[in-house]
Design a protein around this motif. Structure first.
Motif, short mmCIF file in Angstrom:
data_model
loop_
_atom_site.label_atom_id
_atom_site.label_comp_id
_atom_site.label_asym_id
_atom_site.label_seq_id
_atom_site.Cartn_x
_atom_site.Cartn_y
_atom_site.Cartn_z
N TYR A 41 27.94 30.99 -24.33
CA TYR A 41 28.71 32.26 -24.36
C TYR A 41 28.13 33.57 -24.49
O TYR A 41 28.33 34.58 -23.68
N GLU A 53 34.80 33.14 -16.98
CA GLU A 53 35.45 32.46 -18.10
C GLU A 53 36.70 31.97 -17.15
O GLU A 53 37.51 32.49 -16.63
N ALA A 132 32.96 25.25 -22.40
CA ALA A 132 32.32 26.24 -23.23
C ALA A 132 32.14 25.60 -24.67
O ALA A 132 32.62 24.37 -24.75
N HIS A 136 35.38 27.44 -28.69
CA HIS A 136 36.40 28.19 -27.82
C HIS A 136 37.64 27.30 -27.65
O HIS A 136 38.39 27.73 -26.90
#
Length: 163
Positions: A41, A53, A132, A136
């Protein structure tokens, strides 16, 4: 089961929407189509890796079509702002559809034509998807009282599901 990949700004927002759609089996936040292998990230936030993303949406095609997912996607983000959703700015927040096959590509392009010429959504072949970090995943459901969730995600959910 089919899979679709959507980038519509912060993946927390996109994930929260698709998790609530009947026919969606699972949603996973991650990063698509950049230059850095196994990005974090922190890497993505620089805006220099080329990744977006995204959410990886596994759906049951007997209950939900790819076109119906496109309807949800375009109804829940601003596809007319280049590399930005609200206060989130940078290529990592771009509007994009990463397709797995030519049918998804064609459906996405056809659907976008119905929306007019102001749409800036990228339609690209899926190159690579990196999940991720764990914190997340399922972010809104795990953190509903967090300020970002209350101020940005909850109004988006209320607008879409109560309209």
């Amino acid at each position: 089961m089919q899979t679709a990949y959507f980038a519509g700004g912060c993946f927390w927002c996109v994930e929260a929407v698709f998790q609530r759609i009947s026919g969606v089996a699972s949603v996973e936040s991650g990063y698509c189509n950049g230059l850095t292998q196994n990005p974090t990230y922190v890497d993505i936030c620089t805006g220099l890796t080329g990744h977006a993303e995204v959410v990886k949406v596994n759906f049951d095609e007997s209950q939900l079509s790819f076109t119906q997912l496109l309807q949800v996607f375009f109804a829940t983000h601003d596809a007319t702002t280049l590399n930005q959703q609200g206060n989130d700015k940078g290529t990592q927040y771009r509007s994009a559809i990463f397709y797995e096959n030519i049918e998804q590509k064609n459906l996405a392009q056809q659907y976008m034509q119905t929306l007019g010429d102001k749409i800036v959504t990228e339609v690209s072949a899926l190159d690579v998807f990196y999940p991720a970090e764990n914190y997340h995943q399922n972010y809104f459901n795990n953190n509903p009282d967090q300020a970002y969730c209350r101020m940005l995600i909850m109004p988006k959910l209320n607008k879409y599901f109560n309209s």
